[in-house]
Structures are given as C-alpha cells and as structure tokens.
Design an enzyme around this catalytic site. Structure first.
Site, PDB file in Angstrom:
ATOM      1  N   ARG A 166       0.818  -1.219   0.000  1.00  0.00           N
ATOM      2  CA  ARG A 166       0.000   0.000   0.000  1.00  0.00           C
ATOM      3  C   ARG A 166       0.856   1.275   0.000  1.00  0.00           C
ATOM      4  O   ARG A 166       0.439   2.300   0.543  1.00  0.00           O
ATOM      5  CB  ARG A 166      -0.972   0.045   1.194  1.00  0.00           C
ATOM      6  N   ARG A 170      -3.448   6.157   0.290  1.00  0.00           N
ATOM      7  CA  ARG A 170      -3.940   7.350   0.971  1.00  0.00           C
ATOM      8  C   ARG A 170      -2.953   8.043   1.892  1.00  0.00           C
ATOM      9  O   ARG A 170      -3.226   9.158   2.336  1.00  0.00           O
ATOM     10  CB  ARG A 170      -5.229   7.010   1.740  1.00  0.00           C
ATOM     11  N   ARG A 197      -7.417  10.920  -6.392  1.00  0.00           N
ATOM     12  CA  ARG A 197      -8.615  10.161  -6.067  1.00  0.00           C
ATOM     13  C   ARG A 197      -9.823  11.068  -5.854  1.00  0.00           C
ATOM     14  O   ARG A 197     -10.954  10.634  -6.051  1.00  0.00           O
ATOM     15  CB  ARG A 197      -8.364   9.281  -4.835  1.00  0.00           C
ATOM     16  N   ASP A 213      -6.344  -3.541  -7.662  1.00  0.00           N
ATOM     17  CA  ASP A 213      -6.938  -4.129  -6.460  1.00  0.00           C
ATOM     18  C   ASP A 213      -7.231  -5.593  -6.734  1.00  0.00           C
ATOM     19  O   ASP A 213      -7.405  -5.986  -7.893  1.00  0.00           O
ATOM     20  CB  ASP A 213      -8.217  -3.396  -6.051  1.00  0.00           C
ATOM     21  N   TYR A 268     -14.435 -12.290   0.207  1.00  0.00           N
ATOM     22  CA  TYR A 268     -15.220 -11.108  -0.182  1.00  0.00           C
ATOM     23  C   TYR A 268     -16.503 -11.507  -0.899  1.00  0.00           C
ATOM     24  O   TYR A 268     -17.576 -10.947  -0.655  1.00  0.00           O
ATOM     25  CB  TYR A 268     -14.392 -10.159  -1.062  1.00  0.00           C
TER      26      TYR A 268
HETATM   27  O1  CP3 Z   1       0.317   0.130  -3.106  1.00  0.00           O
HETATM   28  C1  CP3 Z   1      -0.122  -1.027  -3.238  1.00  0.00           C
HETATM   29  O2  CP3 Z   1       0.036  -1.914  -2.365  1.00  0.00           O
HETATM   30  C2  CP3 Z   1      -0.770  -1.429  -4.550  1.00  0.00           C
HETATM   31  C3  CP3 Z   1      -2.158  -1.289  -4.603  1.00  0.00           C
HETATM   32  C4  CP3 Z   1      -3.082  -2.236  -3.844  1.00  0.00           C
HETATM   33  C5  CP3 Z   1      -4.380  -1.820  -3.488  1.00  0.00           C
HETATM   34  N1  CP3 Z   1      -5.066  -2.887  -3.003  1.00  0.00           N
HETATM   35  C6  CP3 Z   1      -4.895  -0.459  -3.640  1.00  0.00           C
HETATM   36  C7  CP3 Z   1      -6.015  -0.003  -2.800  1.00  0.00           C
HETATM   37  C8  CP3 Z   1      -2.977  -3.586  -3.508  1.00  0.00           C
HETATM   38  C9  CP3 Z   1      -1.778  -4.503  -3.633  1.00  0.00           C
HETATM   39  C10 CP3 Z   1      -4.243  -3.981  -2.980  1.00  0.00           C
HETATM   40  C11 CP3 Z   1      -4.546  -5.356  -2.574  1.00  0.00           C
HETATM   41  C12 CP3 Z   1      -5.725  -5.605  -1.742  1.00  0.00           C
HETATM   42  N2  CP3 Z   1      -6.988  -5.076  -1.848  1.00  0.00           N
HETATM   43  C13 CP3 Z   1      -5.754  -6.545  -0.696  1.00  0.00           C
HETATM   44  C14 CP3 Z   1      -4.594  -7.414  -0.314  1.00  0.00           C
HETATM   45  C15 CP3 Z   1      -3.595  -6.622   0.461  1.00  0.00           C
HETATM   46  C16 CP3 Z   1      -4.005  -6.305   1.870  1.00  0.00           C
HETATM   47  O3  CP3 Z   1      -4.030  -5.123   2.200  1.00  0.00           O
HETATM   48  O4  CP3 Z   1      -4.252  -7.251   2.624  1.00  0.00           O
HETATM   49  C17 CP3 Z   1      -7.031  -6.546  -0.158  1.00  0.00           C
HETATM   50  C18 CP3 Z   1      -7.510  -7.389   1.011  1.00  0.00           C
HETATM   51  C19 CP3 Z   1      -7.814  -5.619  -0.895  1.00  0.00           C
HETATM   52  C20 CP3 Z   1      -9.241  -5.268  -0.711  1.00  0.00           C
HETATM   53  C21 CP3 Z   1      -9.351  -3.830  -0.357  1.00  0.00           C
HETATM   54  N3  CP3 Z   1      -9.357  -2.803  -1.286  1.00  0.00           N
HETATM   55  C22 CP3 Z   1      -9.349  -3.237   0.922  1.00  0.00           C
HETATM   56  C23 CP3 Z   1      -9.344  -3.999   2.234  1.00  0.00           C
HETATM   57  C24 CP3 Z   1      -9.354  -1.850   0.741  1.00  0.00           C
HETATM   58  C25 CP3 Z   1      -9.244  -0.761   1.781  1.00  0.00           C
HETATM   59  C26 CP3 Z   1     -10.530  -0.268   2.323  1.00  0.00           C
HETATM   60  C27 CP3 Z   1     -10.323   1.088   2.973  1.00  0.00           C
HETATM   61  O5  CP3 Z   1     -10.759   2.071   2.387  1.00  0.00           O
HETATM   62  O6  CP3 Z   1      -9.684   1.133   4.030  1.00  0.00           O
HETATM   63  C28 CP3 Z   1      -9.375  -1.600  -0.630  1.00  0.00           C
HETATM   64  C29 CP3 Z   1      -9.324  -0.290  -1.284  1.00  0.00           C
HETATM   65  C30 CP3 Z   1      -7.989   0.113  -1.763  1.00  0.00           C
HETATM   66  N4  CP3 Z   1      -7.171  -0.691  -2.490  1.00  0.00           N
HETATM   67  C31 CP3 Z   1      -7.361   1.362  -1.580  1.00  0.00           C
HETATM   68  C32 CP3 Z   1      -6.132   1.311  -2.243  1.00  0.00           C
HETATM   69  C33 CP3 Z   1      -5.127   2.410  -2.410  1.00  0.00           C
HETATM   70  C34 CP3 Z   1      -7.977   2.580  -0.899  1.00  0.00           C
HETATM   71  C35 CP3 Z   1      -8.860   3.203  -1.924  1.00  0.00           C
HETATM   72  C36 CP3 Z   1      -9.207   4.639  -1.628  1.00  0.00           C
HETATM   73  O7  CP3 Z   1     -10.213   4.887  -0.924  1.00  0.00           O
HETATM   74  O8  CP3 Z   1      -8.525   5.532  -2.162  1.00  0.00           O
END
Ligand code: CP3
Length: 353
Positions: free
Chosen positions: A30, A34, A43, A79, A154
């Site tokens: 990540r 954010r 975003r 994602d 999910y």
């Molecule tokens: O920088 C990186 O790591 C690359 C981008 C990345 C994202 N998601 C971007 C993202 C990666 C590798 C993921 C993988 C992902 N997505 C996982 C596996 C990794 C982990 O964290 O365990 C999982 C479980 C997800 C599902 C998911 N998508 C979650 C739990 C969330 C966060 C919810 C929140 O808002 O707290 C997302 C959204 C997400 N994916 C964001 C990002 C940058 C936030 C989106 C935003 O609101 O801008």
C-alpha cells in the site's frame, strides 16, 4: 509471453532470487495510497474503480511512491477485486470500507453463475504495465493478485468481514460448492497474473490476506491445493513469486509449500512472528519479506528507527537460519494516517544498514 527486462543489479530481484544484493531492498505494501497527498488529490477526481481501469492513472499512482520514497520496487496500482469486476461481477470499492459485492455468492447456483465468467483482456492493466516498464528505469515492477481464499471471502461475505463466518461455514458445510468456487477463483487469479506477466511485470505477489483466520488443518484441506495451482500456473515465467498473508504464523510452512518451493520464492511475514522463527517454519531456501508493524510508524521516528533496526537484525538471523534473502517491508499495508516523510526516512535508514 513478452520479453522481460533484465535487471541483474536490482536489489529486490536479487534478494527474492536468493542472490547477494548490494543493499537490503525495501518497499511497502500500500505504498501507493492514501498516505500520499498526491494520491488523495487524484482520487478526489476519480473513484477507485475508475482509477483501476484507466492506464494513465494506474501508471501515475504506481509511480508516486517511487518518486517520493526511493523504494526498491514498484507495485502495480490495482486491487484484488479488479479481475472479478473485469469478469462482470457487480461490485464496488467503497471508501473506508473496501470491496462490496452486490450479489454475494452463497449457493451452488451462485457458483454456477460464476463458472461462466471469463477474464477477457484488461487493456487498462496491460497498457499500464507496458507504460510503467518504460518509465521505471531499473526499478522492478511487482504485479499481484488476490489468492482464491481471500477473494472467496469477499464474494461469500459480500464485503469485508472480521470472522469470515459465512465463508468458513460454506467451506465446512458445503465442501463441493466450496471447491467449485475455489476452482473458478483460481482460474481467474492465474488469468489476472498472466495479463500482468505477459505485459512485462518483473515479479508477482499473491495476497492471501485473510488466510490467517484458518486452522492449519483447514488451510491444508480447503485452500492449499488451490493456491498451489496458482503458483504452478505461473511458475514457467520464472519470475520471483511472493506468497503473503496476515496472522499466518501457523501457516507459514504450508504457504511455502504452496509456492512449490521453487527457486525465487518469497514468503511474506507479519509482525507477530519473528523473521528468524519464520525462516525455520518455511524451511531453508525461501526468502522472507517483512515485517515491521505498520502501526509503529504512528508512534513517531525514534520508535520507528529502533523497531526498523530490530527488523534488520532479525532478518540477518533469518539468513543464518536458512532464509535465502530478506526484503524489508511492513507486516501489512501502510496505514492511511502514516506521515509519508517517515516512510522516506525509513527507506534511507534501511539502505544505510
Ligand atoms: O500500493 C499497493 O500496495 C498497490 C495497490 C493495492 C491496493 N489494493 C490499492 C487499494 C494492492 C496490492 C491492494 C490489494 C488488496 N486489496 C488486498 C490485499 C492486500 C491487503 O491489504 O491485505 C485486499 C484485502 C484488498 C481489498 C481492499 N481494497 C481493501 C481492504 C481496501 C481498503 C478499504 C479502505 O478504504 O480502508 C481496498 C481499497 C484500496 N485498495 C485502496 C487502495 C489504495 C484505498 C482506496 C481509496 O479509498 O482511495
């Protein structure tokens, strides 16, 4: 299969491949997200899903942490639910919640509907990978996918969940339906990784973030065969492959087994397990990635510096215990409230050690 870049000097690829690297490589899960004001600015004008299906935005967001922090690897901005969306599953990523599925998968009939799904091309992703390979210079690009279990959690829950109750209930009460679902998701995961590998990513990471909710016995019966098929399905590309999960202390050996213990495999470790212990759990010849607690960064620099030095020392002990490399990372993703300046300082510190 496209020709891949040759980056023999890249510390991340060297450490992941069991070779000596010029410094301890560091990147952050990540890192694109954010914690960065430049990410939040982009975003504000696009939804998460819009960003994930726009090659220029994927490229720009992937590059943001590279410019800022000087990390040793880029991870593709996308994602784990992107391939589901591309295959036609009605879902959204809701701010501060995560993926939300319109029609959760609960029955044999629901799984049958999924079976007809096929991942076509995802042009935005492959175009973004090609753009990035051109822009990144000698910084490797990591592609990724969700592992079948984490994707299933999910789909079955309909959204994020703490206990994964419906998922585990389906797994235990309807094993045939469960395995059919896992088969479909395994195919989708392999296809999504291939889209990225064919476009030129230098390594892949498979996120089984929520596998730590399972006992070792259930992991072996209901998950391991499918995750093994994911790694076997892309092994021919010959790139480093990382298997990551959270709370997986008891599963680390089985997660290493799922990679096939091929050359160039890495297992991700969270902060609950020392890297030295993890090395004995995964067995010799596998590299480790981790494992600073992301919350430590919220406690300020002196605490972060001390904890980071301890992780590096622990990594050295892991090498002594048979690990073939150590890649510095957090034990899970960067928290959105992290001061990005601390991340930059952390990269500099790890490189100096
Ligand atoms: O920088 C990186 O790591 C690359 C981008 C990345 C994202 N998601 C971007 C993202 C990666 C590798 C993921 C993988 C992902 N997505 C996982 C596996 C990794 C982990 O964290 O365990 C999982 C479980 C997800 C599902 C998911 N998508 C979650 C739990 C969330 C966060 C919810 C929140 O808002 O707290 C997302 C959204 C997400 N994916 C964001 C990002 C940058 C936030 C989106 C935003 O609101 O801008």
């Amino acid at each position: 299969m496209s020709t891949r870049r040759d980056l023999p000097e890249a510390p991340y690829l060297a450490a992941a491949s069991g070779l000596t690297s010029s410094r301890i490589p560091v990147w952050f899960m990540r890192q694109a997200g954010r914690s960065l004001p430049e990410y939040r600015a982009l975003r504000a004008q696009n939804t998460m899903m819009e960003a994930c299906f726009d090659a220029e935005l994927i490229c720009e967001i992937t590059l943001q942490p590279i410019r800022r922090h000087g990390v040793d690897a880029a991870i593709l901005f996308s994602d784990i639910v992107v391939p589901l969306r591309a295959a036609g599953v009605d879902l959204d990523i809701v701010a501060a919640v995560g993926p939300v599925i319109a029609n959760p998968v609960r029955t044999e009939a629901d799984v049958a509907v999924l079976k007809s799904l096929e991942l076509a091309r995802i042009d935005a992703v492959s175009d973004a990978v090609r753009l990035l390979v051109g822009e990144l210079g000698d910084v490797p690009l990591i592609g990724f996918a969700g592992a079948p279990f984490t994707l299933a959690s999910y789909l079955v829950e309909g959204g994020p969940s703490k206990l994964h109750e419906r998922t585990k209930a389906m797994m235990l009460a309807q094993p045939a339906t469960w395995h059919a679902l896992m088969e479909v998701l395994t195919d989708l995961t392999i296809a999504f990784l291939k889209v990225q590998l064919d476009a030129g990513v230098d390594a892949v990471q498979v996120f089984d973030s929520w596998a730590g909710t399972l006992s070792l016995a259930d992991y072996r019966t209901f998950v391991l065969p499918h995750s093994s098929r994911v790694f076997a399905g892309v092994a021919d590309y010959g790139v480093p492959m990382t298997h990551f999960g959270v709370g997986t202390a008891e599963l680390l050996g089985a997660m290493a087994e799922a990679t096939g213990r091929r050359p160039k495999t890495v297992v991700g470790v969270d902060w609950r397990t020392s890297l030295a212990d993890a090395a004995t759990r995964v067995g010799a010849g596998t590299a480790l990635q981790g494992n600073l607690d992301p919350v430590v960064l919220l406690a300020g620099w002196p605490v972060t510096e001390k904890a980071a030095r301890a992780v590096v020392d622990d990594g050295r002990r892991a090498l002594g215990a048979g690990a073939s490399g150590h890649i510095f990372n957090l034990g899970h993703g960067v928290s959105p409230t992290t001061d990005p300046g601390l991340l930059t300082d952390l990269v500099e510190l790890v490189h100096s050690l």
